[in-house]
Design an enzyme around this catalytic site. Structure first.
Site, PDB file in Angstrom:
ATOM      1  N   CYS A   1       3.475   0.138  -5.369  1.00  0.00           N
ATOM      2  CA  CYS A   1       2.482  -0.432  -4.450  1.00  0.00           C
ATOM      3  C   CYS A   1       1.090   0.168  -4.590  1.00  0.00           C
ATOM      4  O   CYS A   1       0.091  -0.560  -4.532  1.00  0.00           O
ATOM      5  CB  CYS A   1       2.964  -0.332  -3.011  1.00  0.00           C
ATOM      6  SG  CYS A   1       3.037   1.358  -2.337  1.00  0.00           S
TER       7      CYS A   1
ATOM      8  N   ASP B   1      -0.363  -8.772  -0.253  1.00  0.00           N
ATOM      9  CA  ASP B   1       0.478  -7.688  -0.749  1.00  0.00           C
ATOM     10  C   ASP B   1       1.136  -8.153  -2.046  1.00  0.00           C
ATOM     11  O   ASP B   1       1.968  -9.055  -2.037  1.00  0.00           O
ATOM     12  CB  ASP B   1       1.545  -7.334   0.289  1.00  0.00           C
ATOM     13  CG  ASP B   1       2.369  -6.109  -0.100  1.00  0.00           C
ATOM     14  OD1 ASP B   1       2.259  -5.662  -1.256  1.00  0.00           O
ATOM     15  OD2 ASP B   1       3.121  -5.614   0.757  1.00  0.00           O
TER      16      ASP B   1
ATOM     17  N   HIS C   1       3.861   2.728   2.304  1.00  0.00           N
ATOM     18  CA  HIS C   1       3.589   1.492   1.569  1.00  0.00           C
ATOM     19  C   HIS C   1       2.144   1.060   1.773  1.00  0.00           C
ATOM     20  O   HIS C   1       1.661   0.982   2.904  1.00  0.00           O
ATOM     21  CB  HIS C   1       4.526   0.371   2.010  1.00  0.00           C
ATOM     22  CG  HIS C   1       4.232  -0.932   1.325  1.00  0.00           C
ATOM     23  ND1 HIS C   1       4.380  -1.097  -0.044  1.00  0.00           N
ATOM     24  CD2 HIS C   1       3.750  -2.110   1.799  1.00  0.00           C
ATOM     25  CE1 HIS C   1       4.022  -2.343  -0.363  1.00  0.00           C
ATOM     26  NE2 HIS C   1       3.640  -2.954   0.724  1.00  0.00           N
TER      27      HIS C   1
END
Length: 269
Positions: free
Chosen positions: A68, A123, A108
């Site tokens: 991420c 995302d 995250h």
């Protein structure tokens, strides 16, 4: 800070370069189909460098994937270069976690993008359940994507993102509202890539999401989930893991990775 021509060639995009919802939708769909989710460097004890030049060299020039902090920091710079108003956020991951699990740290990275004053979640770095469309963050009804539907629920000042799996709404992660500076990701990235409790330290995890299917590799188990709900699953021998990483995920496998395939096959049974 970003070579847009190189990035667009990497993901196969040749459309408009403007800060519109249509552009955000298209980029959010293309990115996880071309730049796969993976943390192989963590398993190799190489660490993860999230400096922009390191991310670009790895994810764009070298044809690798990332997790991420790499994926969404790259996407954030792309969106900013296109003129979007974009902020980084941090979330507590709840995906597939037992309901009684102790509170997890925020590990995250996700993005909040403002378009005409409205907040959207973007995302491209959440692996096997990455949203393939931007999600309106001030709407609490289900929002369709090319795969699962998603919805937000308020939990105090935070937002809980859930994905619909069949008839069940599965928690994905809980977003804190505070915008993060780039330096705020250095500590969680170090924790995620080095701490013994991080699942990236123990599991071979690779994921790619295209309009046709979600492809996921956990240890030696390859799972293919299609938007119509059908699923295929099979276990791979070490040589098949290497072939799958090349042919299915498009990764440039290195000889140094091969011991990982033996361990993954043993871990997967």
């Amino acid at each position: 800070m970003i070579d847009l021509d190189a990035y667009f060639a990497r993901i196969g995009y040749d459309g408009p370069r403007e800060p519109s919802l249509a552009v955000l939708r298209r980029l959010t769909e293309l990115h996880p189909a071309r730049i796969v989710f993976e943390a192989i460097d963590v398993l190799l004890d190489r660490g993860v460098d999230i400096a922009p030049e390191a991310v670009d060299a790895k994810l764009i020039a070298a044809g690798r994937g990332g997790y991420c902090y790499e994926q969404n920091s790259l996407f954030k710079r792309v969106l900013a270069a296109l003129g979007f108003q974009v902020e980084g956020l941090l979330a507590r991951v709840l995906w597939m976690a037992p309901p009684d699990i102790p509170t997890r740290p925020r590990t995250h990275m996700a993005l909040r993008v403002f378009i005409d004053g409205a907040p959207w979640l973007a995302d491209v770095g959440f692996g096997s359940c990455v949203p393939t469309a931007p999600l309106r963050m001030d709407v609490f009804e289900p929002q369709a994507t090319g795969h699962e539907a998603f919805r937000f629920r308020r939990v105090g000042p935070e937002l809980l993102l859930e994905a619909q799996l069949g008839e069940v709404w599965q928690p994905v992660y809980q977003l804190g509202p505070e915008p993060q500076l780039e330096v705020d990701y250095e500590l969680p990235n170090w924790f995620t890539s080095t701490h013994p409790s991080s699942h990236f330290r123990h599991n071979l995890l690779v994921a790619k999401t295209t309009p046709e299917a979600r492809f996921g590799l956990l240890h030696n188990r390859l799972t293919i989930r299609r938007p119509d709900g059908t699923m295929e699953r099979r276990e791979l021998a070490p040589a098949e893991i290497e072939t799958t990483l090349v042919e299915t995920f498009g990764l440039p496998v290195e000889p140094a990775w091969r011991p990982l395939f033996e361990r993954a096959a043993a871990a997967g049974g």
